[in-house]
Every structure is written in C-alpha cells, then in structure tokens.
Design a protein around this motif. Structure first.
Motif, short mmCIF file in Angstrom:
data_model
loop_
_atom_site.label_atom_id
_atom_site.label_comp_id
_atom_site.label_asym_id
_atom_site.label_seq_id
_atom_site.Cartn_x
_atom_site.Cartn_y
_atom_site.Cartn_z
N VAL A 36 -45.33 67.41 39.77
CA VAL A 36 -44.49 67.14 38.61
C VAL A 36 -45.19 66.05 37.82
O VAL A 36 -45.46 64.97 38.32
CB VAL A 36 -43.09 66.67 39.05
CG1 VAL A 36 -42.25 66.33 37.83
CG2 VAL A 36 -42.43 67.72 39.90
N VAL A 37 -45.51 66.36 36.56
CA VAL A 37 -46.18 65.40 35.70
C VAL A 37 -45.13 64.72 34.83
O VAL A 37 -44.47 65.38 34.03
CB VAL A 37 -47.25 66.10 34.82
CG1 VAL A 37 -47.93 65.09 33.93
CG2 VAL A 37 -48.23 66.84 35.69
N PRO A 38 -44.94 63.41 35.01
CA PRO A 38 -43.92 62.73 34.18
C PRO A 38 -44.40 62.61 32.75
O PRO A 38 -45.57 62.34 32.48
CB PRO A 38 -43.78 61.36 34.83
CG PRO A 38 -45.08 61.13 35.54
CD PRO A 38 -45.57 62.51 35.95
N ALA A 39 -43.47 62.82 31.83
CA ALA A 39 -43.79 62.69 30.41
C ALA A 39 -43.77 61.21 30.05
O ALA A 39 -42.93 60.45 30.52
CB ALA A 39 -42.77 63.46 29.57
N LYS A 40 -44.72 60.81 29.22
CA LYS A 40 -44.78 59.40 28.81
C LYS A 40 -43.67 59.12 27.79
O LYS A 40 -43.50 59.87 26.83
CB LYS A 40 -46.13 59.09 28.17
CG LYS A 40 -47.28 59.17 29.14
CD LYS A 40 -48.58 58.78 28.47
CE LYS A 40 -49.73 58.86 29.43
NZ LYS A 40 -51.00 58.52 28.80
N PRO A 41 -42.89 58.06 28.01
CA PRO A 41 -41.84 57.75 27.04
C PRO A 41 -42.47 57.22 25.75
O PRO A 41 -43.48 56.54 25.76
CB PRO A 41 -41.03 56.66 27.74
CG PRO A 41 -41.96 56.06 28.73
CD PRO A 41 -42.90 57.17 29.14
N VAL A 42 -41.83 57.59 24.65
CA VAL A 42 -42.33 57.15 23.35
C VAL A 42 -41.81 55.73 23.10
O VAL A 42 -40.62 55.47 23.15
CB VAL A 42 -41.83 58.09 22.23
CG1 VAL A 42 -42.31 57.61 20.88
CG2 VAL A 42 -42.31 59.51 22.53
N VAL A 43 -42.74 54.81 22.89
CA VAL A 43 -42.38 53.42 22.67
C VAL A 43 -42.80 53.05 21.26
O VAL A 43 -43.93 53.29 20.84
CB VAL A 43 -43.08 52.50 23.69
CG1 VAL A 43 -42.73 51.05 23.44
CG2 VAL A 43 -42.73 52.92 25.10
N ALA A 44 -41.86 52.44 20.53
CA ALA A 44 -42.17 52.01 19.17
C ALA A 44 -43.13 50.82 19.25
O ALA A 44 -42.97 49.94 20.09
CB ALA A 44 -40.90 51.61 18.44
N PRO A 45 -44.16 50.80 18.41
CA PRO A 45 -45.10 49.69 18.46
C PRO A 45 -44.41 48.38 18.07
O PRO A 45 -43.75 48.30 17.03
CB PRO A 45 -46.18 50.06 17.46
CG PRO A 45 -45.56 51.08 16.57
CD PRO A 45 -44.51 51.76 17.38
N ALA A 46 -44.52 47.40 18.93
CA ALA A 46 -43.90 46.10 18.67
C ALA A 46 -44.87 45.24 17.87
O ALA A 46 -46.08 45.43 17.91
CB ALA A 46 -43.56 45.41 19.98
N ALA A 47 -44.30 44.32 17.14
CA ALA A 47 -45.14 43.42 16.36
C ALA A 47 -45.94 42.55 17.32
O ALA A 47 -45.40 42.03 18.31
CB ALA A 47 -44.28 42.55 15.46
#
Length: 83
Positions: A36-47
């Motif tokens: 099972v390949v976990p999907a990478k969570p989408v993270v908003a780029p932080a300042a």
C-alpha cells in the motif's frame, strides 16, 4: 586430586557435557502482502521565516609562556566559538 587429566576431561570440567541441539522447525511461509503506497498530503507552502542569528559567545584563552624561571614571557591569545 588427580593432576593427570586428559584434554577431554578438562573440557568436560570447564564446559560440562555437550547437550544435543534442539531441532528448530522450518519457518512458515507467509502469504504475500499487497503493498500500500500512502498518498502524500498536500501542504500549503508556509511563509519562510528568517533564521535569527543567535548570539554565540566567544571563548578567549590567554597563555603566557616563558623559557626561563621569572624570565621573559610571551603572551599568546586564542579566540574560539566552541570549547
């Protein structure tokens, strides 16, 4: 006490009699597991934060060296960031 012991008698006295090895059953064959390949969570780029320059204390070592007792002295000074 008998001082004329054979090598085999000395081995038995030190290590005891050899015990038969236990038989280990063959390992069980495991069924293949689906990967099972976990999907990478989408993270908003932080300042990006600017790294603050921390105060680093400096160590100053002063060494007075002489070649004669109560004679001419040479002073050496060394500064370092770490011990």
């Amino acid at each position: 006490m008998n001082s004329d012991l054979t090598e085999e008698e000395m081995r038995r006295a030190l290590f005891g009699t050899p015990q038969p090895e236990e038989q280990v059953p063959a390992p069980l064959v495991k069924e293949p597991v689906e990967e099972v390949v976990p999907a990478k969570p989408v993270v908003a780029p932080a300042a990006k934060k600017k790294a603050s320059k921390a105060f680093t204390p400096r160590l100053r070592v002063t060494l007075r060296v002489g070649n004669e007792f109560e004679g001419k002295m040479i002073e050496l000074i060394h500064e370092a960031d770490t011990l």
